[in-house]
Scaffold this active site. Structure first.
Site, PDB file in Angstrom:
ATOM      1  N   ASP A  12     -55.237   5.445  25.042  1.00 21.94           N
ATOM      2  CA  ASP A  12     -55.916   6.670  24.634  1.00 21.94           C
ATOM      3  C   ASP A  12     -56.235   7.571  25.828  1.00 21.94           C
ATOM      4  O   ASP A  12     -55.964   8.775  25.799  1.00 21.94           O
ATOM      5  CB  ASP A  12     -57.205   6.340  23.881  1.00 21.94           C
ATOM      6  CG  ASP A  12     -56.944   5.637  22.560  1.00 21.94           C
ATOM      7  OD1 ASP A  12     -55.895   5.911  21.949  1.00 21.94           O
ATOM      8  OD2 ASP A  12     -57.781   4.814  22.149  1.00 21.94           O
ATOM      9  N   CYS A 101     -73.502   3.345  26.922  1.00 21.36           N
ATOM     10  CA  CYS A 101     -72.484   3.576  27.941  1.00 21.36           C
ATOM     11  C   CYS A 101     -72.005   5.022  27.906  1.00 21.36           C
ATOM     12  O   CYS A 101     -71.845   5.669  28.951  1.00 21.36           O
ATOM     13  CB  CYS A 101     -71.309   2.617  27.752  1.00 21.36           C
ATOM     14  SG  CYS A 101     -70.052   2.732  29.039  1.00 21.36           S
ATOM     15  N   CYS A 206     -67.950  -4.999  25.891  1.00 19.67           N
ATOM     16  CA  CYS A 206     -67.040  -5.167  27.019  1.00 19.67           C
ATOM     17  C   CYS A 206     -67.550  -6.154  28.059  1.00 19.67           C
ATOM     18  O   CYS A 206     -66.763  -6.844  28.703  1.00 19.67           O
ATOM     19  CB  CYS A 206     -66.756  -3.810  27.669  1.00 19.67           C
ATOM     20  SG  CYS A 206     -68.163  -3.045  28.493  1.00 19.67           S
TER      21      CYS A 206
END
Length: 385
Positions: A12, A101, A206
């Site tokens: 992306d 984030c 993550c």
């Protein structure tokens, strides 16, 4: 415009950078190193910020022919995202680290550095639509800026971007907002010769690469045995730490006997003060209203009508503001629910009356308000109290 393209190492962000170049911008690629473990590697498609991701980001920049740099933001990520994540669970809340984030790293630390270096905007691979601001060639101009759902509703990320607010988003570019599908983006990457065209997506949290969130919390916060109880206080069993449970959870409760009616039990509440986890039937998870604080407005609230008992010519203070016919979403991939929303800008709070019961709402979750045609425009963000 001078544009800083955030290259995560995935497909992306690589295609987004390519599209920014096609649009005539002066683009520089940047990879954010967020993990303190410099030897970390990917485990399947979990996690990000690994050695492979950094290498893939550099490879994509080389193919695109743009300068490339790696910025070490691991300390900022640890302080602003991971520490917050642990603190929220310790407080008995359910945070969304992707929201944090985006707010504190991708549109705070990154943008702060970009502007200091003379860049006009940052470009990322998020799936969302922006109008106004940098997307209209007016970086920093928040007047009239709107954030809306992406063309590909299945990949839409406006929910996690809403917290960024208009001022930061005025410096953002989301070149994939109009992409019809992820498959189309992968096909475009292959056509451009980008090596990440078939790279699997990262998912889950993550910094919990193995997907074991409870294990991560236990290692960080320690074991803290406590009681698992019913709403009326009956002790059903024990647990190793209230922070390892979230509202609405059904599996992994460790109960050895069923409810009297044989139906499953769910986590209804966690109580940090007493280290208790309250469990009960699904019916008790239903909410018809919710309150939220930390209001961030992305559109101006509208009059909801005069306060009760006042007339239009009474000289009384105007009635509340908000949106009478909106939709709210409380999970990144949750179903939007029709709602009447009251916004109190002075108190930075929302009150939401839901059009239908909503199950499993937890303190700490983001509530994002949508409106406009087809309810695609983001109106506000707040955090469930």
């Amino acid at each position: 415009m001078r544009v800083l393209a955030a290259l995560s190492g995935g497909v992306d962000s690589a295609v987004a950078a390519a599209r920014a170049i096609d649009a005539g911008h002066d683009v520089v690629g940047i990879h954010m190193a967020l993990s303190r473990d410099r030897e970390a590697t990917r485990s399947g498609s979990r996690g990000c910020c690994s050695i492979e991701d950094a290498s893939d980001a550099r490879w994509a920049a080389d193919i695109l022919g743009i300068p490339f740099y790696t910025w070490d933001l691991s300390d900022e990520f640890e302080e602003r995202v991971v520490t917050d994540f642990l603190a929220e669970y310790r407080a008995g809340r359910t945070p969304n680290p992707c929201v944090r984030c985006n707010e504190r790293i991708k549109f705070d630390a990154l943008l702060e550095r970009a502007l200091a270096l003379g860049f006009d905007a940052v470009a990322t691979g998020h799936y969302a639509r922006l109008s106004g601001g940098a997307s209209a060639g007016r970086p920093g101009d928040a007047a009239g800026l709107t954030l809306s759902r992406a063309a590909d509703t299945a990949k839409d990320q406006s929910y996690v971007l809403a917290v960024s607010g208009r001022e930061a988003l005025a410096h953002a570019l989301f070149p994939l907002g109009d992409a019809p599908s992820k498959a189309a983006v992968r096909a475009e990457a292959a056509q451009r010769g980008l090596p990440v065209a078939d790279k699997p997506d990262s998912y889950d949290i993550c910094f919990v690469a193995d997907g074991d969130t409870r294990g991560f919390l236990t290692r960080a916060l320690g074991s803290s045995p406590g009681r698992m109880v019913t709403p009326d206080g009956e002790v059903l069993g024990e647990h190793s730490g209230y922070f390892g449970f979230t509202v609405g959870q059904r599996k992994g409760l460790g109960l050895t006997r069923p409810a009297p009616d044989g139906r499953p039990r769910y986590v209804l509440e966690t109580r940090p003060a007493t280290n208790e986890v309250v469990v009960g039937p699904a019916a008790l998870l239903q909410r018809r209203s919710l309150d939220a604080d930390g209001l961030i407005l992305l559109a101006d609230p509208e009059p909801l009508g005069p306060s009760e008992g006042t007339g239009a010519d009474s000289g009384a203070a105007p009635g509340p503001l908000g949106w009478a016919d909106a939709h709210v979403q409380v999970r990144a991939h949750g179903r939007p629910i029709r709602a009447r929303v009251t916004a109190d800008a002075e108190a930075a709070s929302l009150h939401v009356e839901l059009g239908e019961p909503l199950r499993g709402v937890a303190a700490g979750q983001s509530v994002v308000v949508y409106g406009g045609p087809d309810s695609r425009r983001v109106l506000a963000h707040a955090t469930v109290a």
